[in-house]
Write a protein that holds these residues in place. Structure first.
Motif, short mmCIF file in Angstrom:
data_model
loop_
_atom_site.label_atom_id
_atom_site.label_comp_id
_atom_site.label_asym_id
_atom_site.label_seq_id
_atom_site.Cartn_x
_atom_site.Cartn_y
_atom_site.Cartn_z
N ASP A 181 6.76 -3.98 11.73
CA ASP A 181 6.35 -3.27 10.51
C ASP A 181 4.86 -3.45 10.21
O ASP A 181 4.44 -3.31 9.07
CB ASP A 181 7.20 -3.72 9.31
N VAL A 182 4.07 -3.78 11.22
CA VAL A 182 2.62 -3.92 11.03
C VAL A 182 1.95 -2.61 11.41
O VAL A 182 1.93 -2.22 12.58
CB VAL A 182 2.06 -5.09 11.85
N ASP A 183 1.43 -1.91 10.41
CA ASP A 183 0.74 -0.64 10.60
C ASP A 183 -0.76 -0.84 10.40
O ASP A 183 -1.20 -1.76 9.71
CB ASP A 183 1.23 0.39 9.59
N GLY A 184 -1.53 0.09 10.96
CA GLY A 184 -2.96 0.08 10.68
C GLY A 184 -3.24 0.34 9.21
O GLY A 184 -3.94 -0.41 8.55
N ILE A 185 -2.68 1.43 8.71
CA ILE A 185 -2.75 1.75 7.28
C ILE A 185 -1.34 2.12 6.85
O ILE A 185 -0.77 3.10 7.34
CB ILE A 185 -3.73 2.89 6.98
N GLN A 186 -0.78 1.34 5.94
CA GLN A 186 0.59 1.55 5.46
C GLN A 186 0.52 2.03 4.02
O GLN A 186 -0.01 1.35 3.14
CB GLN A 186 1.36 0.24 5.54
N ILE A 187 1.05 3.23 3.80
CA ILE A 187 0.98 3.85 2.47
C ILE A 187 2.40 3.99 1.94
O ILE A 187 3.15 4.87 2.35
CB ILE A 187 0.28 5.22 2.54
N LYS A 188 2.80 3.08 1.05
CA LYS A 188 4.13 3.10 0.43
C LYS A 188 4.19 2.01 -0.63
O LYS A 188 3.50 0.99 -0.50
CB LYS A 188 5.23 2.89 1.46
N PRO A 189 5.02 2.20 -1.65
CA PRO A 189 5.61 3.44 -2.14
C PRO A 189 4.74 4.03 -3.25
O PRO A 189 3.83 3.38 -3.78
CB PRO A 189 6.94 2.95 -2.70
N ASN A 190 5.03 5.26 -3.62
CA ASN A 190 4.50 5.88 -4.85
C ASN A 190 2.97 5.82 -4.93
O ASN A 190 2.41 5.61 -6.02
CB ASN A 190 5.10 5.20 -6.09
N SER A 191 2.29 6.02 -3.81
CA SER A 191 0.83 6.06 -3.82
C SER A 191 0.37 7.50 -3.67
O SER A 191 1.04 8.31 -3.03
CB SER A 191 0.28 5.18 -2.70
N ARG A 192 -0.80 7.81 -4.26
CA ARG A 192 -1.22 9.21 -4.26
C ARG A 192 -2.73 9.33 -4.37
O ARG A 192 -3.43 8.38 -4.73
CB ARG A 192 -0.55 9.97 -5.41
N ASN A 193 -3.22 10.52 -4.06
CA ASN A 193 -4.65 10.85 -4.11
C ASN A 193 -5.45 9.88 -3.22
O ASN A 193 -6.21 9.05 -3.69
CB ASN A 193 -5.17 10.83 -5.55
N ILE A 194 -5.24 10.05 -1.91
CA ILE A 194 -5.80 9.14 -0.91
C ILE A 194 -6.51 9.97 0.16
O ILE A 194 -6.02 11.01 0.60
CB ILE A 194 -4.68 8.30 -0.27
N TRP A 195 -7.68 9.47 0.59
CA TRP A 195 -8.45 10.12 1.66
C TRP A 195 -8.82 9.07 2.69
O TRP A 195 -9.47 8.07 2.37
CB TRP A 195 -9.69 10.78 1.08
N ILE A 196 -8.40 9.29 3.95
CA ILE A 196 -8.76 8.43 5.08
C ILE A 196 -9.66 9.24 5.99
O ILE A 196 -9.27 10.27 6.53
CB ILE A 196 -7.50 7.95 5.83
N ASP A 197 -10.90 8.78 6.18
CA ASP A 197 -11.94 9.59 6.80
C ASP A 197 -12.68 8.80 7.88
O ASP A 197 -13.06 7.65 7.67
CB ASP A 197 -12.93 10.05 5.72
N ARG A 198 -12.85 9.41 9.04
CA ARG A 198 -13.69 8.88 10.12
C ARG A 198 -13.34 7.44 10.49
O ARG A 198 -14.22 6.59 10.66
CB ARG A 198 -15.18 9.00 9.75
#
Length: 332
Positions: free
Chosen positions: A119-136
């Motif tokens: 369960d190790v992710d580079g970027i883990q988005i959970k729960p109930n998260s919003r308005n996110i920008w991952i760039d470059r």
């Protein structure tokens, strides 16, 4: 030569805020907060990235050092943060970033490599998260996902990122029992998926707009639509290696339904190279797939050409660019 969106953002530090295209376009990160300078590569403590990420209130995090940060656990990011790696070369390893119950996040110009453990992710988005920008960002070689978006997290854009040396690249919607994930909306554009095996992305329930991405040499499939997924694939380049199947459809039963279902993919202006086979399910519920114009008025897109392919190989992922000057005065 192909053009790239938001080409003007590197002249001044905070101009980046609000320049995302697509579903994550309202992410302004820590634009209204003070600067926080990372001066230490330690996992925690004064001047560390972790210290800045857990502070409450808006913060624009920059780096005064380059090098590798060995995280001993997920680094949790609180709301209203920008993590801006421009001007330095920062690599996160061991664990990645966790965006949990947060909103309004920008992550720019970082490297993620070598995350180890279940369960190790580079970027883990959970729960109930919003308005996110991952760039470059450049992401590779984690034990689980590179970017996973689950548990009713939504309004997210992933742009100009580089993905390599990985199996389960991007999972959006983790389980058919998570029916609340019908709210998920993600835009993925101008990314380069370079030999990643599968999940570019795999989607359950939500809506994903893919445009101007370059995906090559996958090992199972390029894109997968599972239970109730809606994917709008627009002007992307799919270049097959040994495996030719571009689009996959997995059938699952939603937790609140009696009948099993797969998802739907619309392909518009995509280019399929080296024998790539889309296997589109034409005529089956196409009228039920969203169109991006229903959700945002404009996006920067061009035809899927050799010029676009060349540019994405250079301009996706971490970039060696100077840190822009901060010209904005913050009143506190």
């Amino acid at each position: 030569m192909a053009s790239l969106p938001y080409a003007d953002v590197d002249g001044s530090l905070r101009v980046l805020a609000g320049k995302a295209e697509g579903f994550g376009r309202f992410a302004v990160g820590g634009v209204y907060g003070p600067l926080y300078s990372v001066t230490s590569l330690n996992d925690d403590g004064p001047g560390s990235l972790r210290e800045g990420c857990r502070r409450r209130g808006p913060l624009w995090i920059v780096f005064e050092v380059s090098g590798t940060i060995h995280l001993r656990s997920f680094c949790s990011v609180s709301s209203h943060k920008t993590i801006d790696g421009r001007g330095q070369r920062i690599k996160l390893t061991g664990f990645g970033l966790r965006l949990k119950d947060c909103e309004n996040i920008i992550i720019c110009n970082l490297e993620f490599e070598g995350g180890r453990g279940h369960d190790v992710d580079g970027i883990q988005i959970k729960p109930n998260s919003r308005n996110i920008w991952i760039d470059r960002c450049s992401l590779r070689d984690f034990d689980d996902g590179l970017i996973d978006i689950t548990r009713q997290s939504t309004d997210i854009t992933v742009s100009r990122c580089y993905f390599a040396q990985h199996d389960k690249t991007m999972l959006i919607g983790a389980d058919p029992s998570h029916t609340g994930d019908r709210c998920i909306r993600v835009t993925i554009h101008h990314c380069f998926f370079d030999g990643t095996r599968q999940r570019q992305p795999r989607l359950r329930f939500g809506k994903v707009h893919l445009y101007n991405n370059y995906t090559r040499n996958w090992d199972i499939y390029a894109v997968c639509a599972s239970v109730e997924a809606q994917i709008y694939s627009q002007c992307n380049i799919y270049e097959a290696g040994n495996k030719k199947k571009t689009f996959e459809y997995y059938t699952e039963k939603a937790g609140d339904k009696e009948e099993s279902a797969s998802g739907l993919i619309i392909s518009e202006g995509d280019v399929f190279l080296n024998g790539a086979q889309p296997f589109l399910r034409t005529g089956i519920g196409e009228e039920n797939v969203f169109h991006p114009s229903e959700h945002y008025p404009t996006w920067t897109m061009e035809a899927a050409t050799d010029s676009l392919k060349e540019v994405l190989q250079i301009c996706a992922g971490w970039q060696s660019i100077p840190q822009p000057p901060d010209t904005m005065t913050i009143c506190q």
